[in-house]
Write an enzyme that holds these catalytic residues in place. Structure first.
Site, PDB file in Angstrom:
ATOM      1  N   ARG A 148       0.807  -1.231   0.000  1.00 43.08           N
ATOM      2  CA  ARG A 148       0.000   0.000   0.000  1.00 43.08           C
ATOM      3  C   ARG A 148       0.845   1.288   0.000  1.00 43.08           C
ATOM      4  NH1 ARG A 148      -5.150  -1.080   3.002  1.00 43.08           N
ATOM      5  NH2 ARG A 148      -5.964  -2.957   2.016  1.00 43.08           N
ATOM      6  N   ASP A 150     -16.356   9.693   6.388  1.00 40.72           N
ATOM      7  CA  ASP A 150     -15.278   8.699   6.398  1.00 40.72           C
ATOM      8  C   ASP A 150     -13.984   9.435   6.748  1.00 40.72           C
ATOM      9  OD1 ASP A 150     -15.075   5.630   5.029  1.00 40.72           O
ATOM     10  OD2 ASP A 150     -13.164   6.685   5.256  1.00 40.72           O
TER      11      ASP A 150
HETATM   12  C1  SAM Z   1     -14.558  -1.781   4.879  1.00 40.45           C
HETATM   13  S1  SAM Z   1     -15.064  -0.123   4.680  1.00 40.45           S
HETATM   14  C2  SAM Z   1     -16.789  -0.249   5.126  1.00 40.45           C
HETATM   15  C3  SAM Z   1     -17.679   0.580   4.234  1.00 40.45           C
HETATM   16  C4  SAM Z   1     -19.182   0.452   4.508  1.00 40.45           C
HETATM   17  N1  SAM Z   1     -19.504   0.907   5.839  1.00 40.45           N
HETATM   18  C5  SAM Z   1     -19.641  -0.945   4.287  1.00 40.45           C
HETATM   19  O1  SAM Z   1     -19.922  -1.649   5.266  1.00 40.45           O
HETATM   20  O2  SAM Z   1     -19.741  -1.394   3.131  1.00 40.45           O
HETATM   21  C6  SAM Z   1     -14.357   0.642   6.129  1.00 40.45           C
HETATM   22  C7  SAM Z   1     -14.290   2.151   6.041  1.00 40.45           C
HETATM   23  O3  SAM Z   1     -13.971   2.671   7.345  1.00 40.45           O
HETATM   24  C8  SAM Z   1     -13.159   3.810   7.171  1.00 40.45           C
HETATM   25  N2  SAM Z   1     -12.440   4.086   8.435  1.00 40.45           N
HETATM   26  C9  SAM Z   1     -11.377   3.439   8.962  1.00 40.45           C
HETATM   27  N3  SAM Z   1     -11.006   4.004  10.116  1.00 40.45           N
HETATM   28  C10 SAM Z   1     -11.868   5.028  10.336  1.00 40.45           C
HETATM   29  C11 SAM Z   1     -11.993   6.012  11.374  1.00 40.45           C
HETATM   30  N4  SAM Z   1     -11.161   6.038  12.417  1.00 40.45           N
HETATM   31  N5  SAM Z   1     -12.983   6.924  11.261  1.00 40.45           N
HETATM   32  C12 SAM Z   1     -13.839   6.913  10.201  1.00 40.45           C
HETATM   33  N6  SAM Z   1     -13.755   6.022   9.187  1.00 40.45           N
HETATM   34  C13 SAM Z   1     -12.784   5.087   9.267  1.00 40.45           C
HETATM   35  C14 SAM Z   1     -12.249   3.436   6.016  1.00 40.45           C
HETATM   36  O4  SAM Z   1     -11.674   4.566   5.402  1.00 40.45           O
HETATM   37  C15 SAM Z   1     -13.200   2.655   5.115  1.00 40.45           C
HETATM   38  O5  SAM Z   1     -13.730   3.458   4.102  1.00 40.45           O
END
Ligand code: SAM
Length: 275
Positions: A42, A142
């Protein structure tokens, strides 16, 4: 080690520990101790494009430069998502919206919205639910600014929208000229608001939500931060409001005053149970 882009860049144990520590501090994300190859995959291109031949000077930059720190977090988040992922949540959302007071705005927060498939699925559901309150809005947030920009753009390949049924696709998207991409229609856009937000940081919004989606993000946090976040989310629900969690995060709902109302959905007490 050379700086050409084709060569692999190894990461030593201390640099890997620095990456883990920085990601924990900046995003609350806990990286397992065997994820060296993920980190290299990454970050390698970014490290090299800045002219560094090892990780340490790059991590020094991440530590002192806020912009680079953002890029670092963006590169290391996992953004997998899909339209109508865990479809039962959208069926439940329909039921909740039908029972909501029609004369009050109905509000939903998609709190880790990734590239937008989740908030747009929420918007499509509310738009197509007969009997839902006429005034509704979705807040989509996000931590990752790159995916947030894609979410806001609201343009997806035909392949990406496979999980959207034909009727919703026709009602909620318009085709581009090549017919390879679909664009969310303007009527929906005016009801969905995007903002960058770290779930472990400050939450500046005022008011309570009818429904909060916090799915497939808590799994990356430490056990303490998971519980702390679910408690904070519970505090932002209207009485009777509902929190949707990812399927591997369901146990967290039981660690608050929330009441389970079905598969990975939890309701704040003193409300009407949705059917
Ligand atoms: C696997 S995706 C899930 C997307 C959607 N909620 C779903 O279930 O399809 C996880 C998301 O969490 C976000 N994320 C990770 N750490 C975070 C944080 N501390 N605060 C807000 N978002 C976060 C990532 O950038 C990513 O876009």
């Amino acid at each position: 080690m050379s700086g050409t882009t084709s060569e692999y860049l190894d990461i030593d144990a201390p640099a890997f520990e620095r990456v883990r520590g920085l990601l924990r501090t900046k995003a609350g994300i806990e990286l397992a101790d065997n994820r060296q190859s993920l980190v290299v995959a990454r970050l390698m291109r970014r490290v090299k494009s800045l002219g560094f031949t090892t990780f340490d000077p790059y991590l020094d930059l991440v530590e002192r430069d806020e912009c680079e720190s953002g890029q670092f977090v963006n590169a290391l988040t996992t953004n997998v998502t899909d339209f109508f992922r865990e479809r039962h949540h959208f069926e439940l959302l329909e039921g909740i919206a039908r029972q909501a007071k029609r004369n009050e705005p109905f509000t939903v927060w998609s709190s880790a919205c990734s590239s937008g498939q989740e908030p747009w699925s929420i918007a499509m559901t509310l738009d197509s639910t007969t009997g839902a309150p006429p005034t509704w809005k979705v807040l989509a947030t996000d931590i990752d600014a790159d995916v947030l920009a894609r979410a806001q753009e609201g343009v997806y390949s035909v392949d990406q929208t496979k999980a959207v049924g034909a009727e919703l696709q026709a009602n909620c998207f318009s085709h581009d000229r090549t017919r390879e991409f679909l664009r969310i229609r303007n009527e929906l856009r005016s009801k969905v608001f995007f903002a960058q937000l770290n779930l472990l940081g400050a939450w500046p919004m005022k008011g309570l939500f009818d429904v909060i989606f916090c799915r497939n993000v808590l799994i990356y946090f430490s056990p303490e931060n998971r519980v702390k976040t679910v408690r904070r989310l519970a505090g932002l629900l209207k009485p009777g409001g509902v929190l949707m969690l990812g399927h591997s995060e369901a146990v967290l709902g039981t660690q608050t005053e929330l009441v389970s109302i079905g598969k990975t959905a939890f309701q704040r007490a003193s409300g009407v149970r949705p059917s």
